[in-house]
Design a protein around this motif. Structure first.
Motif, PDB file in Angstrom:
ATOM      1  N   LEU A  79       2.494  10.326  -0.701  1.00  0.00           N
ATOM      2  CA  LEU A  79       2.128  11.037  -1.919  1.00  0.00           C
ATOM      3  C   LEU A  79       3.428  11.321  -2.661  1.00  0.00           C
ATOM      4  O   LEU A  79       4.418  11.699  -2.040  1.00  0.00           O
ATOM      5  CB  LEU A  79       1.500  12.351  -1.458  1.00  0.00           C
ATOM      6  CG  LEU A  79       0.919  13.287  -2.456  1.00  0.00           C
ATOM      7  CD1 LEU A  79      -0.421  12.744  -2.892  1.00  0.00           C
ATOM      8  CD2 LEU A  79       0.716  14.639  -1.781  1.00  0.00           C
ATOM      9  N   ASP A  80       3.446  11.142  -3.978  1.00  0.00           N
ATOM     10  CA  ASP A  80       4.680  11.390  -4.725  1.00  0.00           C
ATOM     11  C   ASP A  80       4.647  12.759  -5.402  1.00  0.00           C
ATOM     12  O   ASP A  80       3.666  13.126  -6.037  1.00  0.00           O
ATOM     13  CB  ASP A  80       4.902  10.291  -5.769  1.00  0.00           C
ATOM     14  CG  ASP A  80       5.216   8.951  -5.115  1.00  0.00           C
ATOM     15  OD1 ASP A  80       5.797   8.965  -4.007  1.00  0.00           O
ATOM     16  OD2 ASP A  80       4.875   7.911  -5.691  1.00  0.00           O
ATOM     17  N   ILE A  81       5.732  13.502  -5.234  1.00  0.00           N
ATOM     18  CA  ILE A  81       5.864  14.813  -5.874  1.00  0.00           C
ATOM     19  C   ILE A  81       7.072  14.744  -6.811  1.00  0.00           C
ATOM     20  O   ILE A  81       8.170  14.368  -6.387  1.00  0.00           O
ATOM     21  CB  ILE A  81       6.073  15.937  -4.829  1.00  0.00           C
ATOM     22  CG1 ILE A  81       4.925  15.935  -3.800  1.00  0.00           C
ATOM     23  CG2 ILE A  81       6.184  17.296  -5.514  1.00  0.00           C
ATOM     24  CD1 ILE A  81       5.066  16.985  -2.702  1.00  0.00           C
ATOM     25  N   PRO A 111      14.133   9.994  -9.558  1.00  0.00           N
ATOM     26  CA  PRO A 111      14.099  11.116  -8.610  1.00  0.00           C
ATOM     27  C   PRO A 111      12.668  11.616  -8.364  1.00  0.00           C
ATOM     28  O   PRO A 111      11.932  11.873  -9.311  1.00  0.00           O
ATOM     29  CB  PRO A 111      14.921  12.206  -9.301  1.00  0.00           C
ATOM     30  CG  PRO A 111      15.713  11.507 -10.342  1.00  0.00           C
ATOM     31  CD  PRO A 111      14.940  10.293 -10.742  1.00  0.00           C
ATOM     32  N   HIS A 112      12.277  11.690  -7.118  1.00  0.00           N
ATOM     33  CA  HIS A 112      10.982  12.258  -6.715  1.00  0.00           C
ATOM     34  C   HIS A 112      11.002  12.377  -5.203  1.00  0.00           C
ATOM     35  O   HIS A 112      11.873  11.818  -4.539  1.00  0.00           O
ATOM     36  CB  HIS A 112       9.810  11.375  -7.174  1.00  0.00           C
ATOM     37  CG  HIS A 112       9.627  10.111  -6.378  1.00  0.00           C
ATOM     38  ND1 HIS A 112      10.487   9.033  -6.472  1.00  0.00           N
ATOM     39  CD2 HIS A 112       8.693   9.754  -5.466  1.00  0.00           C
ATOM     40  CE1 HIS A 112      10.070   8.072  -5.661  1.00  0.00           C
ATOM     41  NE2 HIS A 112       8.991   8.482  -5.026  1.00  0.00           N
ATOM     42  N   LEU A 113      10.041  13.110  -4.669  1.00  0.00           N
ATOM     43  CA  LEU A 113       9.886  13.148  -3.215  1.00  0.00           C
ATOM     44  C   LEU A 113       8.650  12.340  -2.849  1.00  0.00           C
ATOM     45  O   LEU A 113       7.561  12.577  -3.378  1.00  0.00           O
ATOM     46  CB  LEU A 113       9.703  14.589  -2.714  1.00  0.00           C
ATOM     47  CG  LEU A 113       9.375  14.668  -1.205  1.00  0.00           C
ATOM     48  CD1 LEU A 113      10.588  14.308  -0.359  1.00  0.00           C
ATOM     49  CD2 LEU A 113       8.850  16.042  -0.826  1.00  0.00           C
ATOM     50  N   HIS A 114       8.835  11.377  -1.968  1.00  0.00           N
ATOM     51  CA  HIS A 114       7.681  10.687  -1.379  1.00  0.00           C
ATOM     52  C   HIS A 114       7.438  11.410  -0.064  1.00  0.00           C
ATOM     53  O   HIS A 114       8.286  11.424   0.818  1.00  0.00           O
ATOM     54  CB  HIS A 114       8.013   9.207  -1.160  1.00  0.00           C
ATOM     55  CG  HIS A 114       6.965   8.447  -0.404  1.00  0.00           C
ATOM     56  ND1 HIS A 114       6.116   7.548  -1.013  1.00  0.00           N
ATOM     57  CD2 HIS A 114       6.632   8.447   0.904  1.00  0.00           C
ATOM     58  CE1 HIS A 114       5.303   7.023  -0.093  1.00  0.00           C
ATOM     59  NE2 HIS A 114       5.601   7.557   1.076  1.00  0.00           N
ATOM     60  N   TRP A 115       6.273  12.039   0.027  1.00  0.00           N
ATOM     61  CA  TRP A 115       5.923  12.829   1.210  1.00  0.00           C
ATOM     62  C   TRP A 115       4.801  12.104   1.946  1.00  0.00           C
ATOM     63  O   TRP A 115       3.797  11.725   1.323  1.00  0.00           O
ATOM     64  CB  TRP A 115       5.460  14.212   0.758  1.00  0.00           C
ATOM     65  CG  TRP A 115       5.144  15.168   1.860  1.00  0.00           C
ATOM     66  CD1 TRP A 115       5.797  15.302   3.046  1.00  0.00           C
ATOM     67  CD2 TRP A 115       4.092  16.146   1.866  1.00  0.00           C
ATOM     68  NE1 TRP A 115       5.227  16.303   3.790  1.00  0.00           N
ATOM     69  CE2 TRP A 115       4.182  16.835   3.094  1.00  0.00           C
ATOM     70  CE3 TRP A 115       3.097  16.507   0.953  1.00  0.00           C
ATOM     71  CZ2 TRP A 115       3.305  17.864   3.434  1.00  0.00           C
ATOM     72  CZ3 TRP A 115       2.228  17.529   1.286  1.00  0.00           C
ATOM     73  CH2 TRP A 115       2.336  18.205   2.515  1.00  0.00           C
ATOM     74  N   VAL A 134       0.861  -1.184   0.000  1.00  0.00           N
ATOM     75  CA  VAL A 134       0.000   0.000   0.000  1.00  0.00           C
ATOM     76  C   VAL A 134       0.892   1.227   0.000  1.00  0.00           C
ATOM     77  O   VAL A 134       1.875   1.285   0.745  1.00  0.00           O
ATOM     78  CB  VAL A 134      -0.926   0.026   1.237  1.00  0.00           C
ATOM     79  CG1 VAL A 134      -1.772   1.287   1.249  1.00  0.00           C
ATOM     80  CG2 VAL A 134      -1.821  -1.194   1.258  1.00  0.00           C
ATOM     81  N   HIS A 135       0.563   2.186  -0.839  1.00  0.00           N
ATOM     82  CA  HIS A 135       1.359   3.402  -0.927  1.00  0.00           C
ATOM     83  C   HIS A 135       0.843   4.388   0.115  1.00  0.00           C
ATOM     84  O   HIS A 135      -0.239   4.949  -0.031  1.00  0.00           O
ATOM     85  CB  HIS A 135       1.245   3.979  -2.341  1.00  0.00           C
ATOM     86  CG  HIS A 135       2.206   5.082  -2.601  1.00  0.00           C
ATOM     87  ND1 HIS A 135       1.801   6.380  -2.803  1.00  0.00           N
ATOM     88  CD2 HIS A 135       3.553   5.087  -2.672  1.00  0.00           C
ATOM     89  CE1 HIS A 135       2.874   7.130  -3.005  1.00  0.00           C
ATOM     90  NE2 HIS A 135       3.945   6.374  -2.930  1.00  0.00           N
ATOM     91  N   THR A 136       1.626   4.597   1.180  1.00  0.00           N
ATOM     92  CA  THR A 136       1.117   5.349   2.328  1.00  0.00           C
ATOM     93  C   THR A 136       1.470   6.836   2.281  1.00  0.00           C
ATOM     94  O   THR A 136       1.280   7.550   3.257  1.00  0.00           O
ATOM     95  CB  THR A 136       1.654   4.741   3.639  1.00  0.00           C
ATOM     96  OG1 THR A 136       3.078   4.746   3.576  1.00  0.00           O
ATOM     97  CG2 THR A 136       1.178   3.313   3.810  1.00  0.00           C
TER      98      THR A 136
HETATM   99 ZN   LIG Z   1       5.907   7.153  -3.028  1.00  0.00          ZN
END
Ligand SMILES: [Zn+2]
Length: 304
Positions: A203-205, A278-282, A199-201
């Motif tokens: 948000l990806d930016i 490359p991304h931020l998982h917030w 489960v993706h807990t």
């Molecule tokens: Zn993510």
């Protein structure tokens, strides 16, 4: 005050509406009276898994302790140096079932008496997408030599989330940690490499390698370390059980224990850990629940 909160709630609902097609609950901002002159203000943009309830606590005399229970969570708040407790945050976990849940707030006063506020709240369903993802095998079936490390890190994270500061450290509203296109994938159910469920807990930016990542609100760094799954990771404690989490960075610019102000540089975007680019998982944790970090942005926090 009530009108203003309602306006804010409506604004939050409208802002979230395009990406929250599954949410059906109405915004709420209500003052609920209880026994012994106690009252609790309840604010929520929507009441679905991933949302956040904000309580304004109005006990009738100085409290020794306030006990809050909702959806199986128990929160105990005690006065800090400024008095209180005057505010509480309750996260609606992404796995929370729809249906009626009772909120119970018990104020235990210094003189030995108590006051109770009760309210039934209706949690509505939220649909989460199902997605197939392909990742390097070592992140789907970790090799035996890293299992100890993974277990150790899971234990450490549980300990970190179990302890939050008694005072609110935030400065005004929460902001985005990076200005990039947002993939609205909080709660996405995933099948990794065709066989493992996840489960993706957060948000990806979208971010470029090296882009600055900043604190979404003021708080204290409680973790700044390289973890197996999440790579270079920062966790901020904003107090009162509210944490924000920043993953996969290429470089960390803070250390555990550091106080940070809103917008302070935490690190640089990257693709460390279980990441495909490359991304931020917030992510965010509120009262131990996995919540949608976007829900933080609409919280009515204009004054401290
Ligand atoms: Zn993510």
């Amino acid at each position: 005050m009530t009108l203003r909160l309602q306006a804010l709630a409506l604004l939050a609902l409208l802002t979230l509406a395009p990406v929250r097609a599954g949410a059906q609950a109405a915004a709420m901002s209500e003052q609920v009276k209880g026994s012994g002159g106690a009252a609790v203000g309840i604010w929520a943009a929507t009441l679905t898994p991933g949302d956040i309830l904000v309580l304004s606590l109005a006990p009738s005399s100085p409290v020794r302790e306030a006990g809050i229970s909702f959806a199986g969570k128990e929160i105990t708040l005690r006065p800090d140096e400024n008095g209180g407790p005057s505010r509480a945050f309750i996260g609606l976990d992404l796995g929370l079932e729809s249906g009626t849940q009772s909120l119970r707030v018990v104020f235990r006063y210094r003189d030995g008496s108590s006051g109770t506020v009760l309210k039934s709240l209706r949690v509505t369903r939220r649909q989460f997408r199902l997605k197939h993802i392909t990742l390097p095998d070592e992140f789907v079936e970790p090799p035996p030599e890293v299992l100890d490390r993974i277990a150790r890190e899971a234990k450490m994270l549980a300990a970190i989330y179990s302890e939050s500061g008694p005072a609110w450290l935030g400065q005004g509203r929460f902001g985005l940690p990076h200005q990039g296109p947002i993939t609205d994938n909080f709660g996405e159910r995933r099948i990794l490499n065709g066989r493992k469920q996840s489960v993706h807990t957060g948000l990806d930016i979208d971010a470029e390698m090296g882009d600055p990542i900043s604190a979404s609100n003021a708080g204290r760094v409680v973790l700044a370390d390289d973890l197996y799954y999440s790579g270079n990771t920062v966790i901020l404690d904003h107090g009162l059980g509210v944490f924000t989490v920043y993953l996969h960075m290429s470089k960390l610019l803070v250390r555990a224990g550091d106080p940070v102000s809103r917008g302070a540089a935490l690190g640089e975007a990257g693709s460390t850990g279980r990441s495909a680019g490359p991304h931020l998982h917030w992510a965010a944790k509120v009262s131990g629940s996995r919540v949608d970090p976007q829900a933080l942005l609409g919280l009515p926090l204009d004054s401290r």
